[in-house]
Design an enzyme around this catalytic site. Structure first.
Site, PDB file in Angstrom:
ATOM      1  N   GLY A   5      -0.871   4.502  -8.893  1.00 40.21           N
ATOM      2  CA  GLY A   5      -0.528   4.816 -10.275  1.00 40.21           C
ATOM      3  C   GLY A   5      -1.304   6.009 -10.784  1.00 40.21           C
ATOM      4  N   GLU A  19       1.180  -1.937  -6.810  1.00 42.70           N
ATOM      5  CA  GLU A  19      -0.234  -2.287  -6.700  1.00 42.70           C
ATOM      6  C   GLU A  19      -0.750  -3.054  -7.914  1.00 42.70           C
ATOM      7  OE1 GLU A  19      -1.946   1.070  -3.618  1.00 42.70           O
ATOM      8  OE2 GLU A  19      -2.127   1.489  -5.762  1.00 42.70           O
ATOM      9  N   ASN A  54       9.746   5.278   1.894  1.00 39.92           N
ATOM     10  CA  ASN A  54       9.771   6.002   3.166  1.00 39.92           C
ATOM     11  C   ASN A  54      10.435   5.092   4.201  1.00 39.92           C
ATOM     12  OD1 ASN A  54       7.797   4.187   4.158  1.00 39.92           O
ATOM     13  ND2 ASN A  54       6.120   5.562   3.593  1.00 39.92           N
ATOM     14  N   ASP A  59      -4.077  17.357   5.427  1.00 36.74           N
ATOM     15  CA  ASP A  59      -4.368  15.983   4.999  1.00 36.74           C
ATOM     16  C   ASP A  59      -3.144  15.469   4.254  1.00 36.74           C
ATOM     17  OD1 ASP A  59      -5.311  13.616   3.955  1.00 36.74           O
ATOM     18  OD2 ASP A  59      -7.086  14.466   3.023  1.00 36.74           O
ATOM     19  N   ALA A  88      -1.761  10.839  -0.018  1.00 40.96           N
ATOM     20  CA  ALA A  88      -1.072  10.905  -1.317  1.00 40.96           C
ATOM     21  C   ALA A  88       0.087  11.902  -1.347  1.00 40.96           C
ATOM     22  CB  ALA A  88      -2.043  11.196  -2.455  1.00 40.96           C
ATOM     23  N   ALA A  89       0.612  12.295  -0.180  1.00 39.98           N
ATOM     24  CA  ALA A  89       1.789  13.164  -0.178  1.00 39.98           C
ATOM     25  C   ALA A  89       2.975  12.464  -0.828  1.00 39.98           C
ATOM     26  CB  ALA A  89       2.134  13.593   1.243  1.00 39.98           C
ATOM     27  N   GLY A  90       3.102  11.157  -0.567  1.00 37.53           N
ATOM     28  CA  GLY A  90       4.178  10.389  -1.181  1.00 37.53           C
ATOM     29  C   GLY A  90       4.030  10.310  -2.687  1.00 37.53           C
ATOM     30  N   ASP A  91       2.801  10.152  -3.166  1.00 39.13           N
ATOM     31  CA  ASP A  91       2.568  10.124  -4.613  1.00 39.13           C
ATOM     32  C   ASP A  91       2.917  11.474  -5.232  1.00 39.13           C
ATOM     33  OD1 ASP A  91       1.638   7.496  -4.505  1.00 39.13           O
ATOM     34  OD2 ASP A  91      -0.435   8.116  -4.185  1.00 39.13           O
TER      35      ASP A  91
END
Length: 307
Positions: free
Chosen positions: A41, A140, A184, A246, A249-252
Site C-alpha cells: 500500500g 496485505e 502477475n 533491482d 516493487a516493480a509491480g507496485d
C-alpha cells in the site's frame, strides 16, 4: 485529474546483509543494516505521489519510531496522510529481511497495525474516501476489510482496482465489484487454480476472472509487458527493454502508473503502456520507493523509447 485513494499496508523493511545465514542457535556478525519504507500500500501511494497524483493513503501504523518515520516519508513524497492513523499499543508492520552474499533472502513479516485496518476504521475515514474517485487495493490488510470496502465503494459508484498480492483464493463478492484486477502470472494461477504455461492458458484464466464479474483483467507478464482481457477481447501491450538492477516493487510501480494514467483520463491501452514504462524504470535502480520515477522521468523515457 481524478482523485486517488490507496487502501492498504504500511511496513518498514529491516534489511540485514550477511555473508551466510546463521544456523539455529548461532550468532553471526552482519555486514550492513538498513531500513526502508515498504508495504504494498505504501509503495503504491509513494509511487503515485512521485508521479504527481492527488493521492490519499488509508492505513495504520504503530506507535513506534517506524510509524513516525513512515508518515514523514509519505508527506515528503506528496501523499496525503489524513487517512493514516497511529494505533496505540501495537507495532508498525515490519518485514525482517536477511540477505546473504549470493542474493538469497529470508523474510519474516509481522502485520502489526496493518492487521487492525478493520471495518470501523473504514467507516471513520468514509467522509475522506467519498471525495475520491479511484481506489487501489492490495491483500496485505484483512480480507474482510477489503470485501467490506469494495462493496461499499461500488455502491457509491467508485472505480476499484485490485492488485491481488500476496495472492490467495478470493471470494466471488470481491471479484464481482472489481473494475480492474492486475495479477502477475503466478498470482493468476493461485487465484484461478489454473496452470499458466502459455498465452492460451493465460487467456483462459483471464476469461475465468471475467466470468466472475471482473470488468477488466490486466495480466502482468514481466519484461514482456501485460495483457488486457475484457469480455470480448484479449490484447498484448508490449513492455520496454531496460537493464534491470533491482525488480523490487516493480509491480507496485506498474499499478501506480496505470492508476495515474487512468486518473488523467487516458484509455486503458495507453494507461497500460504508461504503467509498463513506470514499472520498467523502477527496475533500473536499487531499492523500492527510492527507485520510483517522477512524471518527467517517465515522459523522457517514453519519448526516447518511442523514437
Amino acid at each position: 485529474m481524478k482523485k486517488i485513494c490507496v487502501v492498504g499496508s504500511l511496513n518498514m523493511d529491516l534489511v540485514v546483509t550477511v555473508d551466510r545465514f546463521p544456523r539455529p542457535g548461532e550468532t553471526i556478525i552482519g555486514r550492513e543494516f538498513t531500513t526502508y519504507p515498504g508495504g504494498k500500500g505504501g509503495n503504491q501511494a509513494v509511487a503515485l505521489g512521485r508521479l504527481g497524483a492527488d493521492v490519499l493513503m488509508v492505513g495504520k501504523l504503530g506507535d513506534d519510531i517506524f510509524g513516525e518515520q513512515y508518515i514523514k516519508n509519505l508527506k515528503e513524497n506528496g501523499v496525503y496522510v489524513d487517512g493514516v492513523r497511529v494505533e496505540k499499543g501495537i507495532s508498525s508492520g515490519i518485514a525482517v529481511i536477511e540477505v546473504d552474499n549470493t542474493g538469497e533472502n529470508n523474510i519474516v513479516i509481522v502485520a502489526g497495525a496493518n492487521g487492525r485496518v478493520d471495518r470501523a476504521f473504514i467507516d471513520e475515514n468514509w467522509p475522506l474516501m467519498e471525495e475520491r474517485d479511484i481506489f487501489l487495493f492490495q491483500l496485505e490488510i484483512p480480507l474482510d476489510t477489503v470485501l467490506y470496502t469494495v462493496e461499499k465503494l461500488k455502491k457509491a459508484g467508485k472505480i476499484i482496482i485490485l492488485d491481488p498480492a500476496p495472492a490467495r483464493v478470493l471470494p466471488d463478492e470481491i471479484l464481482l465489484n472489481v473494475d480492474y484486477i492486475t495479477p502477475n502470472e503466478t498470482e493468476i494461477e493461485i487465484i484461478t487454480g489454473m496452470k499458466i504455461e502459455n498465452d492460451e492458458d493465460l487467456h483462459r484464466a483471464c476469461n475465468w476472472l471475467i466470468s466472475k464479474g471482473v470488468k477488466n483483467v490486466i495480466a502482468k507478464v514481466g519484461k514482456r509487458g501485460a495483457y488486457l482481457a475484457t469480455h470480448d477481447s484479449f490484447a498484448h501491450v508490449p513492455g520496454f527493454s531496460v537493464k534491470a538492477v533491482d525488480t523490487t516493487a516493480a509491480g507496485d510501480s506498474f499499478n501506480a502508473g496505470f492508476v495515474f494514467a487512468l486518473a488523467q483520463g487516458k484509455g486503458i491501452i495507453e494507461s497500460i503502456q504508461f504503467a509498463n514504462a513506470v514499472g520498467a524504470i523502477s527496475t533500473t535502480a536499487k531499492g523500492a520507493q527510492s527507485a520510483m520515477p517522477t512524471l518527467e522521468q517517465v515522459k523522457a523515457f517514453m519519448d526516447e523509447q518511442m523514437c
